[in-house]
Design a protein around this motif. Sequence first.
Motif, PDB file in Angstrom:
ATOM      1  N   ASN A 533       0.871  -1.230   0.059  1.00 13.55           N
ATOM      2  CA  ASN A 533       0.033  -0.047  -0.120  1.00 13.55           C
ATOM      3  C   ASN A 533       0.900   1.210  -0.062  1.00 13.55           C
ATOM      4  N   SER A 534       0.701   2.112  -1.001  1.00 13.14           N
ATOM      5  CA  SER A 534       1.408   3.203  -0.935  1.00 13.14           C
ATOM      6  C   SER A 534       0.623   4.341  -1.613  1.00 13.14           C
ATOM      7  N   PRO A 535       1.228   5.759  -1.397  1.00 10.87           N
ATOM      8  CA  PRO A 535       0.679   6.754  -2.366  1.00 10.87           C
ATOM      9  C   PRO A 535       0.820   6.530  -3.979  1.00 10.87           C
ATOM     10  N   ASP A 536       0.248   7.261  -4.723  1.00 12.74           N
ATOM     11  CA  ASP A 536       0.671   7.103  -6.218  1.00 12.74           C
ATOM     12  C   ASP A 536       1.954   6.966  -6.393  1.00 12.74           C
ATOM     13  N   LEU A 537       2.030   5.857  -7.343  1.00 12.24           N
ATOM     14  CA  LEU A 537       3.545   5.378  -7.676  1.00 12.24           C
ATOM     15  C   LEU A 537       4.111   6.308  -8.474  1.00 12.24           C
ATOM     16  N   TYR A 538       3.609   7.064  -9.249  1.00 16.11           N
ATOM     17  CA  TYR A 538       4.229   7.937 -10.435  1.00 16.11           C
ATOM     18  C   TYR A 538       5.015   9.038  -9.526  1.00 16.11           C
ATOM     19  N   THR A 539       4.012   9.582  -8.534  1.00 19.27           N
ATOM     20  CA  THR A 539       4.645  10.762  -7.802  1.00 19.27           C
ATOM     21  C   THR A 539       5.624  10.248  -6.932  1.00 19.27           C
ATOM     22  N   VAL A 540       5.540   9.087  -6.140  1.00 14.59           N
ATOM     23  CA  VAL A 540       6.501   8.591  -5.461  1.00 14.59           C
ATOM     24  C   VAL A 540       8.026   8.593  -6.267  1.00 14.59           C
ATOM     25  N   MET A 541       8.010   8.008  -7.339  1.00 18.22           N
ATOM     26  CA  MET A 541       9.187   7.897  -8.345  1.00 18.22           C
ATOM     27  C   MET A 541       9.705   9.435  -8.503  1.00 18.22           C
ATOM     28  N   GLN A 542       8.910  10.153  -8.950  1.00 24.10           N
ATOM     29  CA  GLN A 542       9.067  11.662  -9.033  1.00 24.10           C
ATOM     30  C   GLN A 542       9.889  12.200  -7.880  1.00 24.10           C
ATOM     31  N   ILE A 543       9.235  11.915  -6.804  1.00 21.72           N
ATOM     32  CA  ILE A 543      10.043  12.603  -5.648  1.00 21.72           C
ATOM     33  C   ILE A 543      11.215  11.932  -5.159  1.00 21.72           C
ATOM     34  N   LEU A 544      11.266  10.527  -5.429  1.00 21.18           N
ATOM     35  CA  LEU A 544      12.667   9.635  -5.195  1.00 21.18           C
ATOM     36  C   LEU A 544      13.612  10.241  -6.187  1.00 21.18           C
ATOM     37  N   GLY A 545      13.330  10.444  -7.422  1.00 23.53           N
ATOM     38  CA  GLY A 545      14.358  10.747  -8.390  1.00 23.53           C
ATOM     39  C   GLY A 545      14.941   9.490  -9.147  1.00 23.53           C
ATOM     40  N   ARG A 546      15.125   9.753 -10.307  1.00 23.31           N
ATOM     41  CA  ARG A 546      15.323   8.522 -11.249  1.00 23.31           C
ATOM     42  C   ARG A 546      16.337   7.426 -10.616  1.00 23.31           C
ATOM     43  N   GLU A 547      17.570   8.146 -10.045  1.00 27.81           N
ATOM     44  CA  GLU A 547      18.456   7.370  -9.799  1.00 27.81           C
ATOM     45  C   GLU A 547      18.144   6.297  -8.675  1.00 27.81           C
ATOM     46  N   GLU A 548      17.562   6.958  -7.612  1.00 28.49           N
ATOM     47  CA  GLU A 548      17.222   6.272  -6.556  1.00 28.49           C
ATOM     48  C   GLU A 548      16.227   5.130  -6.624  1.00 28.49           C
ATOM     49  N   ALA A 549      15.210   5.744  -7.563  1.00 26.94           N
ATOM     50  CA  ALA A 549      13.949   4.763  -7.768  1.00 26.94           C
ATOM     51  C   ALA A 549      14.361   3.571  -8.378  1.00 26.94           C
ATOM     52  N   LEU A 550      15.336   3.717  -9.483  1.00 23.85           N
ATOM     53  CA  LEU A 550      15.681   2.690 -10.214  1.00 23.85           C
ATOM     54  C   LEU A 550      16.510   1.736  -9.667  1.00 23.85           C
ATOM     55  N   SER A 551      17.396   2.298  -8.645  1.00 19.60           N
ATOM     56  CA  SER A 551      18.113   1.425  -8.117  1.00 19.60           C
ATOM     57  C   SER A 551      17.441   0.732  -6.895  1.00 19.60           C
ATOM     58  N   ARG A 552      16.550   1.043  -6.315  1.00 20.73           N
ATOM     59  CA  ARG A 552      15.507   0.442  -5.496  1.00 20.73           C
ATOM     60  C   ARG A 552      15.055  -0.859  -6.099  1.00 20.73           C
ATOM     61  N   ILE A 553      14.443  -0.485  -7.541  1.00 17.89           N
ATOM     62  CA  ILE A 553      13.834  -1.548  -8.174  1.00 17.89           C
ATOM     63  C   ILE A 553      14.951  -2.569  -8.701  1.00 17.89           C
ATOM     64  N   HIS A 554      16.091  -2.138  -8.923  1.00 16.95           N
ATOM     65  CA  HIS A 554      17.176  -3.140  -9.445  1.00 16.95           C
ATOM     66  C   HIS A 554      17.710  -4.055  -8.112  1.00 16.95           C
ATOM     67  N   SER A 555      17.660  -3.121  -6.985  1.00 14.15           N
ATOM     68  CA  SER A 555      18.210  -4.445  -6.142  1.00 14.15           C
ATOM     69  C   SER A 555      17.278  -4.972  -5.450  1.00 14.15           C
ATOM     70  N   TYR A 556      15.891  -4.811  -5.698  1.00 17.85           N
ATOM     71  CA  TYR A 556      14.905  -5.515  -5.365  1.00 17.85           C
ATOM     72  C   TYR A 556      14.896  -6.785  -6.042  1.00 17.85           C
ATOM     73  N   TYR A 557      14.934  -6.609  -7.291  1.00 16.27           N
ATOM     74  CA  TYR A 557      14.562  -7.964  -7.975  1.00 16.27           C
ATOM     75  C   TYR A 557      15.806  -8.703  -8.106  1.00 16.27           C
ATOM     76  N   GLU A 558      16.938  -8.025  -8.135  1.00 17.81           N
ATOM     77  CA  GLU A 558      18.269  -8.942  -7.657  1.00 17.81           C
ATOM     78  C   GLU A 558      18.401  -9.761  -6.407  1.00 17.81           C
ATOM     79  N   GLY A 559      17.733  -9.205  -5.493  1.00 18.94           N
ATOM     80  CA  GLY A 559      17.677  -9.886  -4.081  1.00 18.94           C
ATOM     81  C   GLY A 559      16.505 -10.737  -3.939  1.00 18.94           C
ATOM     82  N   LEU A 560      15.921 -11.204  -4.906  1.00 21.09           N
ATOM     83  CA  LEU A 560      14.665 -12.099  -4.830  1.00 21.09           C
ATOM     84  C   LEU A 560      15.269 -13.490  -4.620  1.00 21.09           C
TER      85      LEU A 560
END
Length: 560
Positions: A533-560
Amino acid sequence: MNTELLAELLFPQITKSVEDYESQYPPRNLPEGAKVTRFAPSPTGFVHFGGMYQVMIGERLAHQSGGVFYLRIEDTDAKREVEGAAQGVIKTLAHYGAEFDEGASIGEDGSIVSKGIYGPHKQSQRAEIYQTYAKKLVKEGKAYPVFTTAQELEEALAVDKKTENKTKDWSATAEETRKEMLANREITLEQVQAELAAGHPFVLRILSDGDGEKKVKVVDQIKGALELPENDEDFVLLKSDGIPTYHFAHAVDDHLMGTTHVIRGEEWLPSLPKHLQLFRYLGFRAPKYLHTAQVLRLDENGNKKKLSKRDMGAKMEDYDALGYPPVSVIEYLMTLLNSNYEEWHAANPTLPYTEFPVTIKKLSTSGCLFDFNKLDDVSKNVISRMTAEEVYAYVLAWAKEYDAPFAETLEAYKDRAVAAFAIGRGGKKPRKDFATWAEAKKFISFFFPSYYTIEDEITGFAKEDIKAALTKFEATYSEADDSTAWFDKVKAIAEELGYCSNMKEYKANPDAYPGNVGDISTFIRVALTGRTNSPDLYTVMQILGREEALSRIHSYYEGL
Ligand code: GLU
């Protein structure tokens, strides 16, 4: 008995007369209908929610009638007094916006001082005043001394609010007490002189003219017309240290300070005949009384219980620790005061609560029910109307007091925090995500690297499926996309992977697909926020900024 002489013997140090005090504290010059109310706590520790309820009534009734609201510290029971408690009460009330026009306040050196001409407002500083009125009662044959032995002295000193307040039981052993009381009345001047010469202390008792078999009629502004047994007990006016009991101090103070309406807990109702008798003996006009119902709560079994000291929410400081904005608690109290407050507030959302006309008639007669869920609803509404900057400032102030590491994070990531609090704010239907600052922390903590953790698991999908979707997303993401373009890309990924991108179609035939576009969003959501559950994802990504958002996604699936 020469009562003039008796009064001189008992109170040689009192040289002033009641007339001196009557002219020192003249009647107030207020417009017709103006109410003078007070809050009169004993400085025993903290402000109870039930006390705050009384404060709200007193403050509103006084101020909406152009009257005066004042604070008096009832510290006649030294044994129960807690160091610094009076200052604590004043600070707590100020925190909740309770404005006193007069009365006890904190002086420059931190001690309790009095504002206005009717002070001092600390009862321990008024001994001479009480004794002057006591001397008058003795002169008029309405009060008499009872000399005490060391043991009795101890007992008398132990007379505190709790015991003073109980109705006397005249049955069985009470007959003895009554005999003793009548015998005590027979003291002679010679005996008094001898006792005084021996240095024995005395308590001063009222000489009651009441008959316990008869009723006194009184109208309580909340409870209505009542018939209570007359007081037939020679109760204590002054304790052996010359300090008054609650009863006597109440009569003298509320008279001299010009109180028109006494608002106090219903536990005082049984003592009311004593008080009316005292006002009559002293020749004072009695104030109007409002005995407020107790604040109740529901226990685990749904039974109503008194909101007691140990219950969460009983102390006003609990709300600070939990992180409720003071105004939420106040608004909630308003709903408890008058049940039509909510309706009024819905019709006048921008008006402050002080514009609402509180009516005595609508106050609860039997007990108002305290309910955290209701408070949360009120608080969510209150917070939803604040700006993101205001929320940030409040959360930061709360964290500085209760959660230092989070305060540091908020300061380091100020822009990010404000942007996060801005999500869904403003507009006709603002989001109502949190009722307290502690919940606000939960709501936004994933935005900050040191608080971001994977809290929720994705269920029903194989690791490879999740990884496949997230890899595609990572490859197509562009920070320049607007939210429509962003979502179109998510839909495209769904279609490429054979997921259904149309929810209606999916619902009609769920078994035909491995999943739907919402599942792809869930993968992204959990990777980005750690939660399902979270607020609007598009906005969340804008706030985090490209680098941090993508790095979270990347490390998430690498860690699965
Ligand atoms: N000091 C009393 C109490 O704390 C106040 C009662 C009153 O307001 O008269 O219960």
